[in-house]
Structure formats: structure tokens, C-alpha cells
Design a protein around this motif. Structure first.
Motif, PDB file in Angstrom:
ATOM      1  N   THR A  15       0.921  -1.227   0.021  1.00 19.02           N
ATOM      2  CA  THR A  15       0.109   0.028  -0.001  1.00 19.02           C
ATOM      3  C   THR A  15       0.607   1.221   0.059  1.00 19.02           C
ATOM      4  O   THR A  15       2.004   1.309   0.274  1.00 19.02           O
ATOM      5  CB  THR A  15      -0.799  -0.016   1.305  1.00 19.02           C
ATOM      6  OG1 THR A  15      -0.040   0.357   2.415  1.00 19.02           O
ATOM      7  CG2 THR A  15      -1.633  -1.191   1.522  1.00 19.02           C
ATOM      8  N   ARG A  21      -4.332   3.293  -1.985  1.00 20.16           N
ATOM      9  CA  ARG A  21      -4.111   2.518  -3.024  1.00 20.16           C
ATOM     10  C   ARG A  21      -3.415   0.959  -2.773  1.00 20.16           C
ATOM     11  O   ARG A  21      -2.493   1.055  -1.621  1.00 20.16           O
ATOM     12  CB  ARG A  21      -3.057   3.025  -4.163  1.00 20.16           C
ATOM     13  CG  ARG A  21      -3.933   4.203  -4.687  1.00 20.16           C
ATOM     14  CD  ARG A  21      -2.736   5.105  -5.310  1.00 20.16           C
ATOM     15  NE  ARG A  21      -3.393   6.438  -5.905  1.00 20.16           N
ATOM     16  CZ  ARG A  21      -3.485   7.443  -5.074  1.00 20.16           C
ATOM     17  NH1 ARG A  21      -3.030   7.488  -3.854  1.00 20.16           N
ATOM     18  NH2 ARG A  21      -4.226   8.574  -5.274  1.00 20.16           N
ATOM     19  N   HIS A  23      -1.937  -2.855  -3.760  1.00 22.05           N
ATOM     20  CA  HIS A  23      -1.506  -3.779  -4.922  1.00 22.05           C
ATOM     21  C   HIS A  23      -1.522  -5.011  -4.147  1.00 22.05           C
ATOM     22  O   HIS A  23      -0.600  -5.378  -3.080  1.00 22.05           O
ATOM     23  CB  HIS A  23      -0.282  -3.307  -5.351  1.00 22.05           C
ATOM     24  CG  HIS A  23       0.362  -4.178  -6.279  1.00 22.05           C
ATOM     25  ND1 HIS A  23       1.344  -5.279  -6.071  1.00 22.05           N
ATOM     26  CD2 HIS A  23       0.091  -4.342  -7.718  1.00 22.05           C
ATOM     27  CE1 HIS A  23       1.607  -5.765  -7.221  1.00 22.05           C
ATOM     28  NE2 HIS A  23       0.684  -5.239  -8.344  1.00 22.05           N
ATOM     29  N   HIS A  24      -2.121  -6.287  -4.698  1.00 18.27           N
ATOM     30  CA  HIS A  24      -2.286  -7.597  -4.063  1.00 18.27           C
ATOM     31  C   HIS A  24      -1.751  -8.590  -5.230  1.00 18.27           C
ATOM     32  O   HIS A  24      -2.587  -8.941  -5.966  1.00 18.27           O
ATOM     33  CB  HIS A  24      -3.701  -7.884  -3.704  1.00 18.27           C
ATOM     34  CG  HIS A  24      -3.860  -9.270  -3.265  1.00 18.27           C
ATOM     35  ND1 HIS A  24      -4.674 -10.064  -3.520  1.00 18.27           N
ATOM     36  CD2 HIS A  24      -3.063  -9.953  -2.331  1.00 18.27           C
ATOM     37  CE1 HIS A  24      -4.652 -11.478  -3.046  1.00 18.27           C
ATOM     38  NE2 HIS A  24      -3.561 -11.143  -2.355  1.00 18.27           N
ATOM     39  N   PRO A  25      -0.441  -8.638  -5.352  1.00 15.23           N
ATOM     40  CA  PRO A  25       0.115  -9.667  -6.017  1.00 15.23           C
ATOM     41  C   PRO A  25      -0.032 -11.115  -5.634  1.00 15.23           C
ATOM     42  O   PRO A  25      -0.244 -11.341  -4.416  1.00 15.23           O
ATOM     43  CB  PRO A  25       1.661  -9.592  -6.017  1.00 15.23           C
ATOM     44  CG  PRO A  25       1.963  -8.760  -4.711  1.00 15.23           C
ATOM     45  CD  PRO A  25       0.685  -8.181  -4.405  1.00 15.23           C
ATOM     46  N   ALA A  30      -2.271 -10.122 -10.343  1.00 13.66           N
ATOM     47  CA  ALA A  30      -2.423  -9.077  -9.200  1.00 13.66           C
ATOM     48  C   ALA A  30      -3.657  -8.467  -9.308  1.00 13.66           C
ATOM     49  O   ALA A  30      -4.275  -8.224 -10.378  1.00 13.66           O
ATOM     50  CB  ALA A  30      -1.093  -8.075  -9.080  1.00 13.66           C
ATOM     51  N   VAL A  32      -5.200  -4.659  -8.116  1.00 11.25           N
ATOM     52  CA  VAL A  32      -5.032  -3.538  -7.553  1.00 11.25           C
ATOM     53  C   VAL A  32      -6.389  -2.566  -7.292  1.00 11.25           C
ATOM     54  O   VAL A  32      -7.295  -2.532  -8.327  1.00 11.25           O
ATOM     55  CB  VAL A  32      -4.284  -2.668  -8.913  1.00 11.25           C
ATOM     56  CG1 VAL A  32      -3.839  -1.020  -8.790  1.00 11.25           C
ATOM     57  CG2 VAL A  32      -3.084  -3.341  -9.309  1.00 11.25           C
TER      58      VAL A  32
END
Length: 58
Positions: A15, A21, A23-25, A30, A32
Motif C-alpha cells: 500500500t 491504494r 496492490h495484491h500480487p 495481481a 490493484v
């Protein structure tokens, strides 16, 4: 950051400092999360080649 992509770790969220914001890979892609629909649209247009080719978009 290859550990999430290689399934060595899971549940990672990256984050900004205000957690606006995210981001989750994960293996295969991922997610976003952005602050506004306009920001989402700019990101989608800028990185259209990153999007899924599946008809549902998933």
C-alpha cells in the motif's frame, strides 16, 4: 518481488503510506485497488496489455 508469484508467501498487500491504494500480487497476476473510477480507468488504459483476455475480465 517474486516470492508471491512463486507461491512462497501469500496474502501480501502493498500500500501507499495512507493505505489509499492497494496492490495484491498473487500467482498468475495481481489485484490493484485505486481511489477513484477515474484513476482506475487511467491505469486500465495505461496497462491494457496486463489485463486478462478472458471475456469476463477475470
Amino acid at each position: 518481488m517474486t516470492a508471491p508469484a512463486d507461491e512462497k508467501v501469500a496474502g501480501i498487500l502493498i500500500t501507499d503510506t495512507r493505505m489509499q491504494r492497494i496492490h495484491h500480487p498473487y500467482d498468475g497476476g495481481a489485484d490493484v485497488f485505486l481511489t477513484t473510477p477515474e484513476e482506475r480507468d487511467r491505469m486500465r488504459n495505461r496497462h491494457a496489455d496486463w489485463l486478462s483476455s478472458h471475456p469476463s475480465g477475470l
